[in-house]
Design a protein around this motif. Structure first.
Motif, PDB file in Angstrom:
ATOM      1  N   ASN A  27       0.813  -1.222   0.000  1.00 45.65           N
ATOM      2  CA  ASN A  27       0.000   0.000   0.000  1.00 45.65           C
ATOM      3  C   ASN A  27       0.843   1.267   0.000  1.00 45.65           C
ATOM      4  O   ASN A  27       0.458   2.282   0.565  1.00 45.65           O
ATOM      5  CB  ASN A  27      -0.958   0.020   1.199  1.00 45.65           C
ATOM      6  CG  ASN A  27      -1.956  -1.084   1.144  1.00 45.65           C
ATOM      7  OD1 ASN A  27      -2.602  -1.279   0.126  1.00 45.65           O
ATOM      8  ND2 ASN A  27      -2.081  -1.845   2.214  1.00 45.65           N
ATOM      9  N   TRP A  32      -0.292   6.893   3.319  1.00 47.49           N
ATOM     10  CA  TRP A  32      -0.614   6.765   4.740  1.00 47.49           C
ATOM     11  C   TRP A  32       0.361   5.793   5.393  1.00 47.49           C
ATOM     12  O   TRP A  32       0.728   4.775   4.810  1.00 47.49           O
ATOM     13  CB  TRP A  32      -2.045   6.237   4.926  1.00 47.49           C
ATOM     14  CG  TRP A  32      -3.065   7.148   4.354  1.00 47.49           C
ATOM     15  CD1 TRP A  32      -3.604   7.092   3.112  1.00 47.49           C
ATOM     16  CD2 TRP A  32      -3.645   8.273   4.986  1.00 47.49           C
ATOM     17  NE1 TRP A  32      -4.489   8.104   2.929  1.00 47.49           N
ATOM     18  CE2 TRP A  32      -4.543   8.856   4.067  1.00 47.49           C
ATOM     19  CE3 TRP A  32      -3.509   8.855   6.235  1.00 47.49           C
ATOM     20  CZ2 TRP A  32      -5.286   9.986   4.363  1.00 47.49           C
ATOM     21  CZ3 TRP A  32      -4.261   9.979   6.520  1.00 47.49           C
ATOM     22  CH2 TRP A  32      -5.129  10.527   5.604  1.00 47.49           C
ATOM     23  N   TRP A  33       0.782   6.097   6.614  1.00 46.68           N
ATOM     24  CA  TRP A  33       1.685   5.234   7.357  1.00 46.68           C
ATOM     25  C   TRP A  33       1.163   5.069   8.765  1.00 46.68           C
ATOM     26  O   TRP A  33       0.514   5.963   9.313  1.00 46.68           O
ATOM     27  CB  TRP A  33       3.091   5.846   7.396  1.00 46.68           C
ATOM     28  CG  TRP A  33       3.733   5.824   6.059  1.00 46.68           C
ATOM     29  CD1 TRP A  33       4.519   4.845   5.545  1.00 46.68           C
ATOM     30  CD2 TRP A  33       3.622   6.798   5.028  1.00 46.68           C
ATOM     31  NE1 TRP A  33       4.910   5.146   4.260  1.00 46.68           N
ATOM     32  CE2 TRP A  33       4.374   6.343   3.923  1.00 46.68           C
ATOM     33  CE3 TRP A  33       2.966   8.013   4.910  1.00 46.68           C
ATOM     34  CZ2 TRP A  33       4.483   7.066   2.743  1.00 46.68           C
ATOM     35  CZ3 TRP A  33       3.072   8.729   3.729  1.00 46.68           C
ATOM     36  CH2 TRP A  33       3.827   8.252   2.681  1.00 46.68           C
ATOM     37  N   ASP A  34       1.424   3.912   9.384  1.00 43.88           N
ATOM     38  CA  ASP A  34       0.986   3.688  10.755  1.00 43.88           C
ATOM     39  C   ASP A  34       1.967   4.357  11.722  1.00 43.88           C
ATOM     40  O   ASP A  34       2.929   5.008  11.312  1.00 43.88           O
ATOM     41  CB  ASP A  34       0.805   2.194  11.042  1.00 43.88           C
ATOM     42  CG  ASP A  34       2.089   1.397  10.994  1.00 43.88           C
ATOM     43  OD1 ASP A  34       3.192   1.982  10.992  1.00 43.88           O
ATOM     44  OD2 ASP A  34       1.994   0.152  10.969  1.00 43.88           O
ATOM     45  N   ARG A  38       5.224   2.218   9.005  1.00 40.34           N
ATOM     46  CA  ARG A  38       4.977   1.240   7.950  1.00 40.34           C
ATOM     47  C   ARG A  38       3.835   1.720   7.061  1.00 40.34           C
ATOM     48  O   ARG A  38       2.920   2.388   7.531  1.00 40.34           O
ATOM     49  CB  ARG A  38       4.608  -0.108   8.560  1.00 40.34           C
ATOM     50  CG  ARG A  38       5.742  -0.749   9.340  1.00 40.34           C
ATOM     51  CD  ARG A  38       5.295  -2.066   9.908  1.00 40.34           C
ATOM     52  NE  ARG A  38       4.145  -1.869  10.777  1.00 40.34           N
ATOM     53  CZ  ARG A  38       4.084  -2.247  12.046  1.00 40.34           C
ATOM     54  NH1 ARG A  38       5.089  -2.888  12.597  1.00 40.34           N
ATOM     55  NH2 ARG A  38       3.010  -2.023  12.763  1.00 40.34           N
ATOM     56  N   ALA A  40       0.408   1.994   5.305  1.00 40.45           N
ATOM     57  CA  ALA A  40      -0.903   1.585   5.798  1.00 40.45           C
ATOM     58  C   ALA A  40      -1.948   1.845   4.721  1.00 40.45           C
ATOM     59  O   ALA A  40      -1.756   2.696   3.860  1.00 40.45           O
ATOM     60  CB  ALA A  40      -1.250   2.361   7.065  1.00 40.45           C
TER      61      ALA A  40
END
Length: 66
Positions: A27, A32-34, A38, A40
């Protein structure tokens, strides 16, 4: 991977396809990242988001915006 001059080497087509598949799987395109950094997926409520705006700035007649 680098070439003999030390420049980054361009992967061959098969390796590029594998790298692109990994990006899609992870993705990467979402932006977007967590909390751990990582990739997301898109948030489930993305269609309910509203832009956040500040106070309206009024300018004098003829005043440039910047």
């Amino acid at each position: 991977m680098t070439d003999p001059t030390g420049e980054p080497a361009i992967p061959d087509p098969a390796e590029r396809a594998a790298l692109n598949a990994a990006l899609h799987t992870d993705n990467i395109e979402t932006g977007w990242w967590d909390d751990q950094g990582r990739p997301a997926p898109w948030p489930d409520d993305i269609d309910q988001w509203q832009p956040e705006t500040g106070e309206t700035i009024t300018r004098r007649p003829g005043e440039q915006p910047f």
